[in-house]
Design an enzyme around this catalytic site. Sequence first.
Site, PDB file in Angstrom:
ATOM      1  N   HIS A 180      54.372 -58.841 -61.351  1.00  0.00           N
ATOM      2  CA  HIS A 180      54.754 -59.184 -59.974  1.00  0.00           C
ATOM      3  C   HIS A 180      55.319 -60.599 -59.887  1.00  0.00           C
ATOM      4  O   HIS A 180      56.438 -60.817 -59.398  1.00  0.00           O
ATOM      5  CB  HIS A 180      53.519 -59.040 -59.082  1.00  0.00           C
ATOM      6  N   GLU A 181      54.558 -61.560 -60.380  1.00  0.00           N
ATOM      7  CA  GLU A 181      54.980 -62.961 -60.253  1.00  0.00           C
ATOM      8  C   GLU A 181      56.206 -63.268 -61.128  1.00  0.00           C
ATOM      9  O   GLU A 181      57.056 -64.074 -60.738  1.00  0.00           O
ATOM     10  CB  GLU A 181      53.820 -63.900 -60.601  1.00  0.00           C
ATOM     11  N   HIS A 194      59.260 -62.345 -59.208  1.00  0.00           N
ATOM     12  CA  HIS A 194      59.686 -63.464 -58.351  1.00  0.00           C
ATOM     13  C   HIS A 194      60.450 -64.499 -59.179  1.00  0.00           C
ATOM     14  O   HIS A 194      61.503 -64.996 -58.765  1.00  0.00           O
ATOM     15  CB  HIS A 194      58.462 -64.163 -57.740  1.00  0.00           C
ATOM     16  N   HIS A 247      63.904 -63.436 -60.251  1.00  0.00           N
ATOM     17  CA  HIS A 247      64.761 -63.445 -59.056  1.00  0.00           C
ATOM     18  C   HIS A 247      65.242 -64.882 -58.797  1.00  0.00           C
ATOM     19  O   HIS A 247      66.436 -65.133 -58.592  1.00  0.00           O
ATOM     20  CB  HIS A 247      63.976 -62.917 -57.853  1.00  0.00           C
TER      21      HIS A 247
END
Length: 596
Positions: free
Chosen positions: A388-389, A392, A395
Amino acid sequence: MEVLKDRSEIEDKYKWRLEDIYENENLWEEDYNKTKELLKEIVKFKGKINTSRNLLEVLKLNDQIGMTASKIFAYARMRRDEDNTNPKYQALTDKAMRLNIEVMSATSFIAPEILSIDTQKLMEMIEGLEELKIYKQYLEDLIRFKPHVLSSEEEKILAEAETLAESVSNVYTMLNNADMRFSTIKDEEGKEVELTHGNFVRFMQSKDRNVRKAAFNAMYDTYKKFINTFASTMAGNVKKDIFYAKTRKYNSSLEASLFEDNVSVEVYNNLIETVHSRLDVLHRYVRLKKKLLGLDELHMYDLYVPLIQEYDKKFTYEEAINLVLEGLQPLGDEYINLLRKGFNSRWVDVYENRGKTSGAYSWGTYGTHPYVLLNYQGKLNDVFTIAHEMGHSLHTYYSNATQPYVYAGYKIFVAEVASTCNEALLMDYLLKNSKDEKERLYLLNHFFEEFRGTVYRQVMFAEFEKLIHEMAERGEPLTAEVLNKKYYELNKLYYGDDIVVDEGISYEWARIPHFYRNFYVYKYATGFSAAIAISQMILNEGEKAVERYKEFLKSGSSDYPLNLLKKAGVDLTTPKPVNDALDVFEKLLDEFEKML
């Protein structure tokens, strides 16, 4: 007795390398002083943004100041996050925050002065100077804000008031992360263990119901002791939101928050209504959990325990990294190589230590690589947190590498898409490669928890925020009693009649730091729904979908979030993505029940 390690006891290879931002703090001071000097330069443009050349110069200088000030703040705050009790970095963070206030104050004349220019003339100025065209989207978006931008002097006052406005959030952070200590509980082996933010979820997933109950009670008994203080910080934060919304002539604090993303209030309300219409699916999951756990009464402290209790696999951090790298292979070699670079170059701060900020996040500044804060505990959920992190972070990496500074910072509305897409791809990999039926059941249960936690729970949070802001806007006081009651009632509505909604859950709102970023959490639910759609496209279409997705990752804020997602094939102005995501939840529940 197991106690939390001090920062100095953690191996360096498990700590992020903030020296990649500033090799030493003398360089931090140099940038700090340089920014102070640049502020003196930028105020010289006040009253002179009336030519194409001056407009260009002030925007370029504003970018330079913004880049440096954000770098200064990120370094100081991440140092503080390593150990919130460290006075050196408390002071450095305060200094960086004061600088940011000075930046906002010194640059506050820019937007009002640009907006005082006739719109047609402004467009002619842009077209008349080639170098200005890069700012066209920025300036067009600024024009959209015209009804809500105040005079130069009023903007300056609001900027200088920001340090007062943020004090409520700072008080909450210090109370929640630095000052508040929880009692010890007995773990599964009967050993006394200090309860912390980091190990709470691990205890809530324990096979031993006594441990779960003890952790639940210890956590919320502590919040109960401070609940009036937390109610005061929450009420102060809501009043801050209302003050800024009213001052800027919005109809409500909700409208003010959504306006930046060019999202209508209807999108927010439709999300809540859509989820309300599908609460029966969550109630079905709760009933299934009660049945499979063999409980006469299901309590709130039973919600996190896996349905398949016999499967209790732990993962070393290195094993977790390898799983993430394998699971994200559909995103292609370039993406995977960037992930490897991040893991091998100390982008990640892995383990919990005393005073460290709880939870997990990704953060980066333009011109440096992104960073990830974890509090890794070795559970499957922690493996997904890494995916998940890092979603980020990549991105951020792609956006920073592709966009100029003015468009590099993507909107929060789309921020959860990349992170959750990674989780969905990892889940697909694990399900496809599972040879053990219990493992497959466990993974399905984990996915169910993603739906529960990321769609239903976050929408419940979003509804709570909406309710308390509306109450305050009507002039109703937000006392501890009121906040507890509203939060308790929402838990009863969302989880249904097959669970005992324990009194302790009424204090849970006090431990949710996201409430201090107003109307933020709903984006988890919209982002999750969009991510499910995009991950399915990647798995079904392959490279073509990956290239579309990477273009989205590279887009930053070069267009409005809803438009960027539409280009990627997702339309969040309709209930369809949320309904489609919950259809997946319902379908997987069917599969789960057949396997039992």
